[in-house]
Enzyme design. Structure first.
Site, short mmCIF file in Angstrom:
data_model
loop_
_atom_site.label_atom_id
_atom_site.label_comp_id
_atom_site.label_asym_id
_atom_site.label_seq_id
_atom_site.Cartn_x
_atom_site.Cartn_y
_atom_site.Cartn_z
N GLU A 168 0.85 -1.20 0.00
CA GLU A 168 0.00 0.00 0.00
C GLU A 168 0.88 1.24 0.00
O GLU A 168 1.89 1.30 0.70
CB GLU A 168 -0.91 0.02 1.24
N SER A 197 -3.94 2.23 0.65
CA SER A 197 -4.73 2.07 1.85
C SER A 197 -6.06 2.77 1.65
O SER A 197 -6.17 3.75 0.90
CB SER A 197 -3.98 2.69 3.03
#
Length: 553
Positions: free
Chosen positions: A442, A468
């Site tokens: 992420e 994210s």
């Protein structure tokens, strides 16, 4: 009962001796054996309360006539793993969780399961296991964290990452950053915005695998304990009625989940996890239908990082069922889908009132007439890429700028924090996909640095990695094919002009086909030397548009 295979008859007398070694009585062995899959650990804030949830689940099972038996599942805290090699080990745990749960459930022949997850890969991993095992199963999560408060404003983890960017830009002091660190995560629970954990817990409710409130009741509320007891009772009802996960997670249920994904403004990671769960349920979920569904589904919620509201606000406004009831006015949901309540969707959401039309907009007054996620295509991403449209400022829905190219997250962060990225740029981070990472990290640190330095309304970020749910802005991930698999993102050169039109669902590098062919002749994708589980994962993992499932599963 399935568990009779492990406990009944003369052949299983040795097994009965081992059950008795566990302290189980004849009365307990005569009942259905229910596996309680506990994700409790002491490293993930979203999981530190799961021991309490598990005890409540056990009480519910016992009250309804079952025998609860706990076994564990692992979980990684993405926030703690972020920004270093640890993030390579986040997504890969999804398959470890599914595989190990399958092993435990079948080795011991449980009659039913109650899954107790909370955070990012833990929820989809256990949903994958539930679909694969197809024995009566109920989910109850640990619940979301309450929002923090800094200088009179509600805050969450995304604010923390952006504060680091602001410090790099010289607009925040070290003392102010530490004040944020003290206050933005005030309780146990999954981080308080519509990030990946809460997105997946809400979508578990939509799919029909969790009871009402599963996604929104705060972790610290006693109501969460009561919910867990009811989850324990519910699994016994499912066993009696022989309702299994594949009876619930049908193609129609997944379309409901995608519809509510758009309405709620969920994390782009849902576009990675829903296809993987559907794959285990024997349902083909092509990401192409996301735009079809988005085109007719209004976005009704702007929770952090997209807006100033949090999971506690959504809960007080009526929760997921209230949003579903609102969306059902447009005829966009299949109300006949079965759920773990033993009732269908229509029965579950009937009368669920929207108590705050600012937190949950009405269908007549949405935040936008189209859904929160968009799938883009073009010569940069022929097979697709994904963006959380609801978290993009209007001026960045259409953007054109020069490519600033980096072959790792670390290189990009150094350039961003070093002041080398300017308004108008398009940051390209490659070799971070499922194979190329490996593990598809992420990119919360780069997106937060961009936002914290005041560039969120002028700089786009494109990656074959992922984001994210706490990322906001023109953050475009899941570029397929990825660079390591020979995707055109590997051919982008510094300064190439890149055009993004999110409303038109297009992403293009303004380079001729002849020039791209010439570049390809002299190019070999980079490879990374890795060992252990990552090496096995890199060899088996498929592309992000297929859910990054493992070959052979």
């Amino acid at each position: 009962m399935r568990s009779d295979n492990a406990k009944s008859g003369m052949q299983q007398a040795p097994a009965r001796s081992l059950f008795r070694a566990l302290g189980l009585t004849e009365e307990e062995l005569a009942r259905p054996l229910i596996g309680v899959v506990s994700s409790y650990n002491e490293i993930v804030p979203g999981h530190m309360n799961l021991d309490k949830i598990v005890e409540a689940v056990k009480q519910g099972i016992s009250m309804a006539g079952g025998t609860p038996i706990v076994f564990p599942a692992i979980a990684v805290c993405d926030g703690i793993a972020m920004g270093h090699v640890g993030m390579k080990y986040s997504l890969v745990t999804r398959d470890l969780i599914a595989d190990s749960t399958e092993c435990m459930a079948l080795a011991h022949q449980f009659d039913g399961l109650v899954m107790v997850p909370n955070c990012d890969k833990n929820v989809p991993g256990l949903l994958m296991a539930a679909a694969r095992l197809n024995i009566p199963t109920v989910f109850v999560s640990g619940g979301p964290m309450l929002a923090g408060h800094v200088k009179g404003q509600k805050r969450s983890l995304s604010s923390m990452f952006e504060a680091v960017g602001a410090y790099a830009a010289g607009t925040m002091t070290e003392e102010e950053v530490e004040d944020f660190a003290d206050r933005v995560c005030p309780t146990c629970g999954s981080c308080s915005g519509m990030y990946t954990a809460n997105s997946m817990n809400c979508l578990t409710e939509v799919l029909g695998m969790g009871l009402g409130g599963n996604g929104t009741i705060p972790a610290v509320y006693s109501e969460r304990i009561r919910l867990a007891k009811h989850a324990g009772m519910a699994v016994m009802n499912l066993i009696e009625k022989n309702i299994c996960p594949k009876d619930i997670m049908t193609e129609a249920a997944f379309r409901n989940a995608l519809t509510m994904d758009m309405a709620l403004g969920c994390s782009t990671n849902s576009m990675l996890h829903l296809p993987a769960i559907a794959h285990e349920a024997g349902v083909e979920l092509n990401v192409d239908i996301a735009n079809e569904i988005s085109a007719k589904t209004p976005n009704l919620c702007h929770l952090a990082p997209a807006g100033p509201t949090y999971m506690e606000d959504l809960n007080e406004a009526g929760g997921v069922y209230a949003v579903m009831n609102e969306i059902s006015k447009l005829g966009l949901l299949n109300l006949d889908c079965m759920t773990v309540t033993g009732k269908n969707v229509g029965e579950n959401i009937k009368g669920c009132e929207n108590k705050n039309t600012e937190v949950i907009r009405t269908v007549e007054n949405p935040y936008s007439p189209t859904g929160g996620i968009a799938v883009l295509r073009g010569n940069l991403a022929p097979d697709s890429c994904v963006v959380k449209r609801s978290a993009v400022v209007p001026e960045m829905l259409k953007h054109e700028g020069p490519a600033r190219v980096f072959d790792s997250e670390e290189e990009a962060i150094a350039a961003i924090k070093g002041g080398k990225i300017v308004a108008g740029d398009v940051v390209v981070i490659r070799y971070e996909g499922p194979k190329g990472g490996p593990g598809m990290r992420e990119m919360l640190n780069p997106t937060s640095a961009i936002a914290g330095m005041g560039l969120g309304a002028s700089v786009a970020l494109i990656t074959d990695g992922r984001f994210s749910g706490a990322s906001r802005g023109a953050s475009i991930g899941h570029v397929c094919p990825e660079a390591a698999a020979g995707g055109p993102i590997g051919l982008v050169q510094e300064g190439d002009l890149i055009s993004i039109d999110i409303n038109a669902n297009t992403i293009q590098m303004n380079v001729s086909e002849e020039e791209l062919a010439r570049r390809r002749e002299n190019w070999t994708p980079k490879t990374k030397e890795v060992s252990g589980y990552l090496r096995r994962y890199m060899r088996q993992v498929t592309s992000a548009d297929k859910g990054a499932v493992l070959e052979g599963n």
